[in-house]
Design a protein around this motif. Structure first.
Motif, PDB file in Angstrom:
ATOM      1  N   ASN A   1       0.808  -1.225   0.000  1.00  0.00           N
ATOM      2  CA  ASN A   1       0.000   0.000   0.000  1.00  0.00           C
ATOM      3  C   ASN A   1       0.840   1.274   0.000  1.00  0.00           C
ATOM      4  N   LEU A   2       2.140   1.135  -0.212  1.00  0.00           N
ATOM      5  CA  LEU A   2       3.053   2.275  -0.083  1.00  0.00           C
ATOM      6  C   LEU A   2       2.549   3.530  -0.794  1.00  0.00           C
ATOM      7  N   VAL A   3       2.263   3.395  -2.085  1.00  0.00           N
ATOM      8  CA  VAL A   3       1.940   4.586  -2.879  1.00  0.00           C
ATOM      9  C   VAL A   3       0.674   5.256  -2.353  1.00  0.00           C
ATOM     10  N   ALA A   4      -0.368   4.458  -2.104  1.00  0.00           N
ATOM     11  CA  ALA A   4      -1.636   5.019  -1.630  1.00  0.00           C
ATOM     12  C   ALA A   4      -1.453   5.714  -0.279  1.00  0.00           C
ATOM     13  N   GLU A   5      -0.668   5.099   0.607  1.00  0.00           N
ATOM     14  CA  GLU A   5      -0.472   5.682   1.933  1.00  0.00           C
ATOM     15  C   GLU A   5       0.321   6.989   1.857  1.00  0.00           C
ATOM     16  N   VAL A   6       1.358   7.006   1.019  1.00  0.00           N
ATOM     17  CA  VAL A   6       2.144   8.234   0.868  1.00  0.00           C
ATOM     18  C   VAL A   6       1.264   9.335   0.301  1.00  0.00           C
ATOM     19  N   LYS A   7       0.453   8.987  -0.692  1.00  0.00           N
ATOM     20  CA  LYS A   7      -0.463   9.982  -1.283  1.00  0.00           C
ATOM     21  C   LYS A   7      -1.357  10.576  -0.199  1.00  0.00           C
ATOM     22  N   SER A   8      -1.894   9.716   0.652  1.00  0.00           N
ATOM     23  CA  SER A   8      -2.819  10.207   1.675  1.00  0.00           C
ATOM     24  C   SER A   8      -2.103  11.134   2.659  1.00  0.00           C
ATOM     25  N   MET A   9      -0.789  10.957   2.816  1.00  0.00           N
ATOM     26  CA  MET A   9      -0.044  11.841   3.716  1.00  0.00           C
ATOM     27  C   MET A   9       0.319  13.166   3.041  1.00  0.00           C
ATOM     28  N   LEU A  10       0.413  13.157   1.723  1.00  0.00           N
ATOM     29  CA  LEU A  10       0.840  14.368   1.003  1.00  0.00           C
ATOM     30  C   LEU A  10      -0.334  15.283   0.681  1.00  0.00           C
ATOM     31  N   TRP A  11      -1.460  14.695   0.341  1.00  0.00           N
ATOM     32  CA  TRP A  11      -2.546  15.516  -0.212  1.00  0.00           C
ATOM     33  C   TRP A  11      -3.793  15.528   0.663  1.00  0.00           C
TER      34      TRP A  11
END
Lengths: 413, 413
Positions: free
Chosen positions: A403-413
């Motif tokens: 889930n790396l990409v989805a989790e990072v996205k949720s932290m950035l945006w």
């Protein structure tokens, strides 16, 4: 060792990443608006024949222009502004549809005395309409700059305008002879800075009537009414909200023949004019032999940028949002894959090249103002987990590697 | 009259709006990818002390560099490439976190013999990583360029790479003495162009053994295996799909110390290398006295742009999509309002300043490659209707004035 480091040339400057990112963003917003108003970008060389530039900028220009002889014995000069090269350009391509609406953002060079905020290399940002003498073209140039400033979200801007033809007419009515008009205008142009009293004194010293300023003011008020109404309507039709007729505004006295204008930032009047211009119907003929009316203006990008920096409206910039830490050389393939997956999802991401102490990697990430650190060591690897740390809010979570990409996205945006 | 038009300087060129719009788009896409890979933009002046640039580019550089004495009697020179000024930059700001990952897109000047496709002012587009000697940094520079080319959607690209350290080792094993290594490399570098036979001939002439090429080839094959495997894995981990070890690739012989690489367009091999670079661990120390490993490369933006133009993948460009015709001076306020409404909706729009024959206005719109013409005369005004003409498909419709923006949008997108 320090003294071995070569110096930057006096009066010039480097742009560090933080500044350059902010400048790029500003220039991009401005150019988007210019294109929305139908102006197309073009570019000309940094060097021109001295023959073209020489004698076009008065005595001062002659002294400040960087000129030299090139390898072929040609006398050449570095671009002193964008207007004269543009005149050559327009004359060289007669097939360009007219009116030719262009913009150009490019550096120019003047060997001026360096002082705070004044450099020998600086960006100009010009908009011009060549081949139309319509008053709508005058209004549109102003409306274009107005919209560009609005797109930057730097608070209210106000445009002041005047018309050199009106001024000429009034001065003629006041029986001021042609040869005195220049001096009169130059003196009036200082009213903003030195005040009315000193302007009157200076005019009397030059041999003008003591009441000349009052008479000029009254006659301009009367003569300008129709013009001011028309321009105000056109500007307002093109979306400009704050405009003011300023009968004392004169600007660069050399080549303007009609409207002249200047923009000020309402919240930062101390920065003076951040943009100015006017109509210059005779310049193209003088420069190129091709007769063509023209109106345009220029944003002083460096002054504008200085004002914006003081206004604190530009968020801190960083090139990379996410950093993938390197904890173990054996996990290199994983680090590269994670980084590539993030980038493919449109996220700016860096990977640390060599394993080092976590402390050192955190310091690097903070120095670069990054937002999220991806932490993946042997323990995480065997559990197929990854730890994500928000470097600004100091909060962290451990999530499934998948889930790396989805989790990072949720932290950035 | 024509002979009064001043000329552009020999070896220089203007960028017309169509070209400049396309170039801007390409540069923007490339810079987005660079930032996604964590490279930050920076900029340095066009002029530097001659002391910094002189002696850094060999004899040819000395001849081609634009240099002169400025108003203060300083010996100055115009930027010859972006690498040496970047070295000064990095040495001047020791506080920059390392590795320092930067990109720069800027013109450089060389008084080269002008010929087809070669100009005296041209854009370089550099990516560099300063302060890391990791092989991952080598791979990342290559991966960054690879992703940049992919973002342009110009078909497959392939990267060829070699390593100067490997070459050095092999040549030493072959008992080629230090002073002959340069000549050997320069000769091998021509293999692509002149073929194996001529390379062997040339080597024999220089006094090398007739079998030297074969021996070099065999020994390189053997010695490079581990390196090629590692590099291929790193590149592939960073998203690069097409890579090829090329034992004959040497590149600019002066300062490379490790990897060297070149990109070719698979569909347009005749354009040769559109990007190249390598590791140059000694250059910073030589230039600035500050010892720091470095790897980087450069896209030849002009050659790339020429290739792209031939590939016909760039759509025809225009600054303005919509033109509001001017049929009646009394309707000026309506024309301005319509134009402003379109622009506020994010649509690039122009308005014609003066009423003229419809024919003339159509011609102007076509010359500028616009898409939609807005036609509004006294009849339309009284019916509160407006006619929209698709200038490419020659189809037209009449719609309610209140629906102008929505209708234009539906025609554009």
């Amino acid at each position: 060792m320090a003294k071995e480091i070569p110096q930057i040339l006096k009066g010039f400057r480097d742009y560090l990443p933080q500044e350059q990112l902010a400048r790029k963003k500003i220039m991009q917003k401005i150019s988007e608006v210019f294109e929305r108003f139908g102006f197309a970008p073009m570019d000309t060389p940094a060097l021109e024949y001295y023959e073209l530039l020489g004698g076009k900028y008065g005595e001062e220009g002659e002294q400040l222009m960087y000129k030299f002889e090139d390898q072929g014995g040609r006398k050449v000069a570095m671009r002193y502004d964008l207007t004269v090269p543009m005149a050559r350009f327009v004359a060289s391509y007669p097939e360009l549809p007219k009116p030719f609406k262009r913009y150009q953002m490019a550096p120019v060079w003047r060997a001026d005395k360096p002082q705070k905020g004044r450099y020998r290399e600086f960006m100009q940002c010009d908009v011009d309409i060549i081949g139309s003498d319509s008053i709508i073209a005058d209004a549109e140039v102003i409306a274009t700059f107005d919209a560009a400033f609005k797109s930057l979200e730097i608070g209210e801007v106000k445009v002041k305008f005047n018309d050199r033809k009106l001024v000429d007419q009034v001065l003629t009515k006041l029986n001021i002879v042609k040869k005195d008009i220049g001096n009169f205008m130059r003196t009036l142009d200082k009213l903003d800075k030195i005040g009315e009293e000193k302007v009157v004194e200076s005019l009397v010293e030059q041999g003008f009537d003591r009441n000349i300023l009052k008479k000029y003011s009254q006659l301009m008020e009367k003569s300008s009414k129709g013009y001011v109404n028309q321009m105000t309507q056109l500007l307002s039709g093109l979306g400009v909200e704050q405009m003011e007729f300023d009968k004392y505004l004169m600007r660069g006295l050399v080549y303007y023949t009609g409207i002249v204008f200047e923009f000020v930032l309402v919240a930062k009047p101390e920065f003076g004019s951040v943009c100015g211009g006017g109509r210059y119907d005779d310049l193209l003929e003088k420069t190129t032999g091709v007769k063509m009316p023209a109106v345009g203006g220029s944003i002083g990008l460096d002054r504008l940028f200085a004002a914006i920096q003081e206004m604190d409206v530009v968020a801190p910039q960083t090139a990379a949002e996410v950093i993938v830490f390197n904890l173990d050389e054996n996990l290199t393939a994983d680090y590269l894959n994670m980084t590539t997956n993030l980038r493919n999802a449109g996220i700016d991401a860096e990977v640390v090249y060599e394993p080092s102490k976590l402390d050192k990697q955190f310091k690097y990430a903070q120095a670069k103002n990054m937002q999220v650190a991806v932490i993946f060591g042997p323990d995480e690897a065997s559990a197929r987990k990854v730890t994500l740390k928000n470097l600004r809010e100091k909060e962290q979570r451990t999530v499934d590697l998948a889930n790396l990409v989805a989790e990072v996205k949720s932290m950035l945006w």
